[in-house]
Design a protein around this motif. Structure first.
Motif, PDB file in Angstrom:
ATOM      1  N   GLY A   1       0.801  -1.215   0.000  1.00  0.00           N
ATOM      2  CA  GLY A   1       0.000   0.000   0.000  1.00  0.00           C
ATOM      3  C   GLY A   1       0.832   1.261   0.000  1.00  0.00           C
ATOM      4  O   GLY A   1       2.013   1.252   0.329  1.00  0.00           O
ATOM      5  N   ALA A   2       0.189   2.347  -0.394  1.00  0.00           N
ATOM      6  CA  ALA A   2       0.790   3.675  -0.339  1.00  0.00           C
ATOM      7  C   ALA A   2       0.041   4.467   0.719  1.00  0.00           C
ATOM      8  O   ALA A   2      -1.180   4.366   0.831  1.00  0.00           O
ATOM      9  CB  ALA A   2       0.692   4.368  -1.688  1.00  0.00           C
ATOM     10  N   VAL A   3       0.777   5.268   1.496  1.00  0.00           N
ATOM     11  CA  VAL A   3       0.157   6.082   2.535  1.00  0.00           C
ATOM     12  C   VAL A   3       0.105   7.519   2.040  1.00  0.00           C
ATOM     13  O   VAL A   3       1.103   8.060   1.559  1.00  0.00           O
ATOM     14  CB  VAL A   3       0.926   5.980   3.867  1.00  0.00           C
ATOM     15  CG1 VAL A   3       0.262   6.845   4.935  1.00  0.00           C
ATOM     16  CG2 VAL A   3       1.011   4.532   4.328  1.00  0.00           C
ATOM     17  N   TRP A   4      -1.078   8.105   2.169  1.00  0.00           N
ATOM     18  CA  TRP A   4      -1.326   9.472   1.717  1.00  0.00           C
ATOM     19  C   TRP A   4      -1.771  10.347   2.879  1.00  0.00           C
ATOM     20  O   TRP A   4      -2.431   9.869   3.805  1.00  0.00           O
ATOM     21  CB  TRP A   4      -2.455   9.492   0.686  1.00  0.00           C
ATOM     22  CG  TRP A   4      -2.111   8.911  -0.641  1.00  0.00           C
ATOM     23  CD1 TRP A   4      -1.936   7.586  -0.944  1.00  0.00           C
ATOM     24  CD2 TRP A   4      -1.912   9.626  -1.846  1.00  0.00           C
ATOM     25  NE1 TRP A   4      -1.629   7.448  -2.270  1.00  0.00           N
ATOM     26  CE2 TRP A   4      -1.618   8.678  -2.858  1.00  0.00           C
ATOM     27  CE3 TRP A   4      -1.968  10.974  -2.189  1.00  0.00           C
ATOM     28  CZ2 TRP A   4      -1.368   9.048  -4.163  1.00  0.00           C
ATOM     29  CZ3 TRP A   4      -1.725  11.343  -3.488  1.00  0.00           C
ATOM     30  CH2 TRP A   4      -1.422  10.387  -4.471  1.00  0.00           C
ATOM     31  N   ARG A   5      -1.427  11.614   2.814  1.00  0.00           N
ATOM     32  CA  ARG A   5      -2.088  12.599   3.665  1.00  0.00           C
ATOM     33  C   ARG A   5      -3.398  12.886   2.964  1.00  0.00           C
ATOM     34  O   ARG A   5      -3.437  13.181   1.761  1.00  0.00           O
ATOM     35  CB  ARG A   5      -1.241  13.868   3.792  1.00  0.00           C
ATOM     36  CG  ARG A   5      -1.815  14.881   4.773  1.00  0.00           C
ATOM     37  CD  ARG A   5      -0.821  15.990   5.048  1.00  0.00           C
ATOM     38  NE  ARG A   5      -0.520  16.760   3.856  1.00  0.00           N
ATOM     39  CZ  ARG A   5      -1.099  17.921   3.540  1.00  0.00           C
ATOM     40  NH1 ARG A   5      -1.997  18.455   4.342  1.00  0.00           N
ATOM     41  NH2 ARG A   5      -0.756  18.541   2.436  1.00  0.00           N
TER      42      ARG A   5
ATOM     43  N   LYS B   1      -4.066   4.735   4.071  1.00  0.00           N
ATOM     44  CA  LYS B   1      -3.292   3.688   3.410  1.00  0.00           C
ATOM     45  C   LYS B   1      -4.164   3.089   2.314  1.00  0.00           C
ATOM     46  O   LYS B   1      -5.235   2.566   2.581  1.00  0.00           O
ATOM     47  CB  LYS B   1      -2.871   2.618   4.413  1.00  0.00           C
ATOM     48  CG  LYS B   1      -1.939   1.575   3.829  1.00  0.00           C
ATOM     49  CD  LYS B   1      -1.383   0.676   4.918  1.00  0.00           C
ATOM     50  CE  LYS B   1      -0.372  -0.314   4.383  1.00  0.00           C
ATOM     51  NZ  LYS B   1       0.182  -1.151   5.471  1.00  0.00           N
ATOM     52  N   VAL B   2      -3.698   3.196   1.078  1.00  0.00           N
ATOM     53  CA  VAL B   2      -4.444   2.746  -0.095  1.00  0.00           C
ATOM     54  C   VAL B   2      -3.808   1.464  -0.615  1.00  0.00           C
ATOM     55  O   VAL B   2      -2.603   1.421  -0.884  1.00  0.00           O
ATOM     56  CB  VAL B   2      -4.439   3.824  -1.201  1.00  0.00           C
ATOM     57  CG1 VAL B   2      -5.237   3.359  -2.415  1.00  0.00           C
ATOM     58  CG2 VAL B   2      -4.976   5.144  -0.671  1.00  0.00           C
ATOM     59  N   LEU B   3      -4.609   0.417  -0.756  1.00  0.00           N
ATOM     60  CA  LEU B   3      -4.112  -0.852  -1.277  1.00  0.00           C
ATOM     61  C   LEU B   3      -3.726  -0.670  -2.738  1.00  0.00           C
ATOM     62  O   LEU B   3      -4.512  -0.172  -3.546  1.00  0.00           O
ATOM     63  CB  LEU B   3      -5.198  -1.934  -1.154  1.00  0.00           C
ATOM     64  CG  LEU B   3      -4.836  -3.317  -1.682  1.00  0.00           C
ATOM     65  CD1 LEU B   3      -3.705  -3.931  -0.865  1.00  0.00           C
ATOM     66  CD2 LEU B   3      -6.055  -4.234  -1.650  1.00  0.00           C
TER      67      LEU B   3
END
Length: 198
Positions: free
Chosen positions: A21-25, A38-40
């Motif tokens: 996953g990628a973590v975004w604000r 957190k986007v899969l």
């Protein structure tokens, strides 16, 4: 304006990337505050199952950064957590070098308190390391640590999502028995805490 996810979470800027996953604000339009989302990234069944297991953890403790909500939108899935703005222990050591013993003791006390709350829920973290230890920005105040990233955590008695002999975790922070494929257990997390303290 960034992508709005499930009509609620506006992805503003990326702040990290992990194995699945990628973590975004992200801006939470309902609560009107920034969160970490957190986007899969992967869409295979194994990654989705691990992601669902991680988002289901609801451990309420001041030194644990666990998921607080989740959303699905078409083929995308995300979960949110508090946004921690102080960076990780890796960044702190990289910026300042070895930390003073009193500071280390304060951080270890908080880490062990958070880990005790995790273990009280019968959860083994399985990836305690400096990169997963986040620090709240407190200025000159007392440091505040948050144990994060439960991507490979599991409850005792849950079925494993990896083959029995496959080792998961971060080399350099694994207990010897974990490197030999033993079942995840609490002492392995404590072993990793000891390595973090070094």
């Amino acid at each position: 304006m960034g992508e709005v996810f499930a009509g609620r979470y506006e992805l503003v800027d990326p702040i990290g990337r992990g194995g699945v996953g990628a973590v975004w604000r992200a801006w939470d339009h309902r609560r009107r505050r920034y969160v970490a989302a957190k986007v899969l990234l992967q869409s295979d069944a194994h990654s989705l199952l691990r992601f669902v297991r991680e988002q289901a953890l609801r451990i309420d403790h001041p030194h644990v950064l666990a998921p607080t909500s989740w959303a699905a939108d078409d083929d995308k899935v995300l979960f949110t957590m508090d946004l921690v703005a102080g960076g990780s222990l890796v960044h702190l050591i990289g910026d300042y070098g070895p930390l003073p013993p009193a500071f280390v003791c304060t951080l270890l006390d908080q880490l062990l308190a958070g880990l005790a709350a995790v273990h009280a829920e019968d959860v083994v973290h399985r990836d305690v390391k400096p990169a997963n230890i986040l620090l709240e920005a407190t200025g000159t105040g007392r440091p505040r640590l948050r144990l994060s990233d439960f991507g490979i955590a599991m409850r005792l008695g849950e079925p494993r999502l990896t083959e029995t002999n496959l080792v998961v975790g971060t080399p350099g922070y694994l207990a010897p028995e974990q490197m030999m494929g033993a079942e995840p257990d609490f002492p392995a997390d404590l072993f990793a805490v000891g390595l973090v303290a070094l």
